[in-house]
Design a protein around this motif. Sequence first.
Motif, PDB file in Angstrom:
ATOM      1  N   ASN A 126     -35.604 -31.029  32.344  1.00 61.70           N
ATOM      2  CA  ASN A 126     -35.666 -32.481  32.416  1.00 61.70           C
ATOM      3  C   ASN A 126     -35.873 -32.945  33.852  1.00 61.70           C
ATOM      4  O   ASN A 126     -36.734 -33.784  34.144  1.00 61.70           O
ATOM      5  N   HIS A 127     -35.089 -32.383  34.787  1.00 56.17           N
ATOM      6  CA  HIS A 127     -35.185 -32.786  36.191  1.00 56.17           C
ATOM      7  C   HIS A 127     -36.583 -32.495  36.748  1.00 56.17           C
ATOM      8  O   HIS A 127     -37.155 -33.313  37.478  1.00 56.17           O
ATOM      9  N   ALA A 128     -37.129 -31.327  36.415  1.00 51.65           N
ATOM     10  CA  ALA A 128     -38.437 -30.948  36.940  1.00 51.65           C
ATOM     11  C   ALA A 128     -39.539 -31.865  36.409  1.00 51.65           C
ATOM     12  O   ALA A 128     -40.401 -32.325  37.162  1.00 51.65           O
ATOM     13  N   GLY A 141     -33.321 -35.417  46.481  1.00 49.57           N
ATOM     14  CA  GLY A 141     -34.434 -35.323  45.553  1.00 49.57           C
ATOM     15  C   GLY A 141     -35.586 -36.222  45.965  1.00 49.57           C
ATOM     16  O   GLY A 141     -35.640 -36.698  47.100  1.00 49.57           O
ATOM     17  N   TRP A 142     -36.496 -36.474  45.055  1.00 53.33           N
ATOM     18  CA  TRP A 142     -37.705 -37.225  45.373  1.00 53.33           C
ATOM     19  C   TRP A 142     -37.407 -38.665  45.768  1.00 53.33           C
ATOM     20  O   TRP A 142     -37.921 -39.168  46.760  1.00 53.33           O
ATOM     21  N   ARG A 143     -36.568 -39.342  45.022  1.00 46.69           N
ATOM     22  CA  ARG A 143     -36.357 -40.773  45.237  1.00 46.69           C
ATOM     23  C   ARG A 143     -35.092 -41.005  46.081  1.00 46.69           C
ATOM     24  O   ARG A 143     -34.154 -41.690  45.680  1.00 46.69           O
ATOM     25  N   LEU A 144     -35.081 -40.447  47.290  1.00 45.96           N
ATOM     26  CA  LEU A 144     -33.935 -40.614  48.180  1.00 45.96           C
ATOM     27  C   LEU A 144     -34.008 -41.974  48.873  1.00 45.96           C
ATOM     28  O   LEU A 144     -34.984 -42.260  49.574  1.00 45.96           O
ATOM     29  N   ILE A 188     -39.542 -27.852  44.438  1.00 43.34           N
ATOM     30  CA  ILE A 188     -38.582 -26.767  44.281  1.00 43.34           C
ATOM     31  C   ILE A 188     -37.709 -27.086  43.072  1.00 43.34           C
ATOM     32  O   ILE A 188     -37.044 -28.126  43.030  1.00 43.34           O
ATOM     33  N   VAL A 189     -37.729 -26.200  42.099  1.00 46.50           N
ATOM     34  CA  VAL A 189     -36.927 -26.398  40.886  1.00 46.50           C
ATOM     35  C   VAL A 189     -35.691 -25.528  40.971  1.00 46.50           C
ATOM     36  O   VAL A 189     -35.778 -24.299  41.053  1.00 46.50           O
ATOM     37  N   THR A 226     -40.106 -31.161  48.253  1.00 47.93           N
ATOM     38  CA  THR A 226     -39.056 -31.911  47.568  1.00 47.93           C
ATOM     39  C   THR A 226     -38.408 -31.008  46.530  1.00 47.93           C
ATOM     40  O   THR A 226     -38.808 -29.851  46.354  1.00 47.93           O
ATOM     41  N   ALA A 227     -37.398 -31.537  45.837  1.00 48.16           N
ATOM     42  CA  ALA A 227     -36.667 -30.711  44.871  1.00 48.16           C
ATOM     43  C   ALA A 227     -36.147 -31.555  43.728  1.00 48.16           C
ATOM     44  O   ALA A 227     -36.153 -32.786  43.782  1.00 48.16           O
ATOM     45  N   THR A 228     -35.693 -30.854  42.699  1.00 49.70           N
ATOM     46  CA  THR A 228     -35.162 -31.532  41.523  1.00 49.70           C
ATOM     47  C   THR A 228     -33.827 -32.204  41.800  1.00 49.70           C
ATOM     48  O   THR A 228     -33.440 -33.135  41.104  1.00 49.70           O
TER      49      THR A 228
END
Length: 252
Positions: free
Chosen positions: A174-176, A136-139, A165-166, A23-25
């Motif tokens: 913040n996103h990470a 991102g994570w919450r798709l 993945i950042v 996943t990613a930020t």
Amino acid sequence: MNAKNSASTPAKVKRQQRNFFITATDTDAGKTFVACAIIQAFTDAGKRVAAYKPVAAGCDKIDGKLINEDAQLLTQFANSQQLINEVNPISLEAAIAPHIAAEKLNITLTLNEIKAGFEQLVSLNADINITEGAGGWRLPLQLNTPSPTFLSDFAINTKQDVILIVNMKLGCLNHALLTYQAIIADGLTCVAWVANSASSTTMSNLDENIASLEQLLPVPKIAQINFDSDASSSLTAKIFAAAKEIDLTLLG
């Protein structure tokens, strides 16, 4: 009954598999690039790797089939002889949020369909299974239910270890942290993170930001991947180079 007839047929030995969800930020963070580099790193280590990208929005119609460029790359790098429709079973032409693209086509994205594709992946009996998420994570997958369904629900249901993945740009701290906290709150283990410079514009104070994330994220950084601006180098060559930057030993 003779000994030959009474001997049982040896059972097929099942491999000890590891399942990683990438996943990613945010979107355009370089998930596919890094996922392919991780696949290549495992391949270089002598592992058999299978790839899965359950949902892809933004596809080209080629010979009557919807083909996603990211899925093509994953198919190219995985070494489990998969067809592209096995790597990417759900392909949507419009390059928009998958649940919106599906709604426009009167298609419902379901966890059961995504899980069925994953079960097929697992049946290949590879050493490593790499699933690349979308966005991102919450798709969101679908919203028109009492409880919305997200792609993260699939990762939770299949109990995959997560690699974050950042995207190294302004706002990434913040996103990470928010993404990491969401993964942990969902009951999963985030096993590692990758600092990826997905843009040709270098982040101001890049080293300081990476050092901050190393302090703030309580999991190992398995790679720092810098943007390769060499126009003469192919994407494949850049992925091979990135694979050499990944420290798989930190994954345990």
